[in-house]
Design a protein around this motif. Structure first.
Motif: not given
Length: 246
Positions: A117-122, A136-153
């Motif tokens: 994910l990091h690589a294709v983003r870069e 709700e669950q997805v938001n919790y997981v994504v934010d806990t793992l700090e993935l949101r800045p890597l995702l456009d949608f």
């Protein structure tokens, strides 16, 4: 045609939540039948229902372990109308406890897929999440793992009427980005997800887990070249695929 977007599944792909789900179903089953089944047996049996809807998974395990009567006895406790719903509520108690610990999530990331994910983003590709988990669950997981800045949608189960293997969620992502389907690459781990992506006309690389390794070969029409069992091979397979696509 060059790949312009890469779409990732969540459960079993970016995070080993399938393992956590298996453990929660196992604990719920043992709670209902403590003297007739072990957690290890249920975790192994979860391979047969992985990727199915919550209802289908629960009904499958209820049938396998004869839980109908025990689950029905808990229906009033949870205010539900069917044994499978009661079983799900017992299971969700354990699953919620696991997810409530951020360290459990962090320790159950799939590092090879997160690295991709990091690589294709870069590399400049559009990136998205397409998951059958609820918002709700997805938001919790994504934010806990700090993935949101890597995702456009982010597309979740709440955004579509039909779950995988129906292609609706991948069609939603395609429509949002406006990219042709054949310029989009999906990273999945389950047969139902693979089928959904193929039905949407997208390219797919399947990164197997212990729960999906066998089914990816027996229940999909994928070229084995693009089923990755060894995480160390993932980057090489993706680079090979991208070179062919271009």
């Amino acid at each position: 045609m060059a790949i312009r977007a890469v779409v990732f599944d969540l459960d079993g792909t970016l995070v080993q939540t399938e393992r956590l789900k298996a453990q929660s179903y196992a604990k719920a089953t043992v709670e209902l039948c403590p003297y007739t089944v072990t957690e290890g047996e249920v975790i192994d049996a979860f391979k047969d229902v992985v990727g199915l809807s919550r209802k289908e998974a629960a009904e499958g395990l209820i049938a396998k372990y004869n839980l109908e009567e025990k689950a029905a006895a808990r229906m009033d406790e949870f205010g539900v109308s069917t044994p499978w719903q009661a079983f799900v509520q017992v299971r969700m108690k354990y699953y919620a406890d696991m997810l409530a610990d951020p360290d459990v999530l962090r320790n159950n990331q799939w590092p090879h897929n997160v690295e991709l994910l990091h690589a294709v983003r870069e590399h400049g590709c559009s990136t998205a999440l397409a998951t059958m988990s609820h918002c709700e669950q997805v938001n919790y997981v994504v934010d806990t793992l700090e993935l949101r800045p890597l995702l456009d949608f982010i597309a979740t189960r709440d955004d579509v009427n039909n779950g995988k293997p129906d292609p609706e969620i991948y069609n939603l992502v395609r429509g949002t980005f406006g990219h042709p389907a054949d310029t989009m690459l999906v990273i999945e781990d389950s047969p139902s997800g693979v089928k959904a992506a193929i039905a949407a006309g997208m390219h797919v690389i399947a990164v197997s887990t212990p729960f999906t390794m066998e089914k990816l070969r027996t229940e999909t029409d994928m070229d084995g070249q693009y089923i990755v069992d060894d995480p160390a091979d993932l980057m090489g397979v993706v680079k090979q695929f991208v070179a062919v696509a271009e």
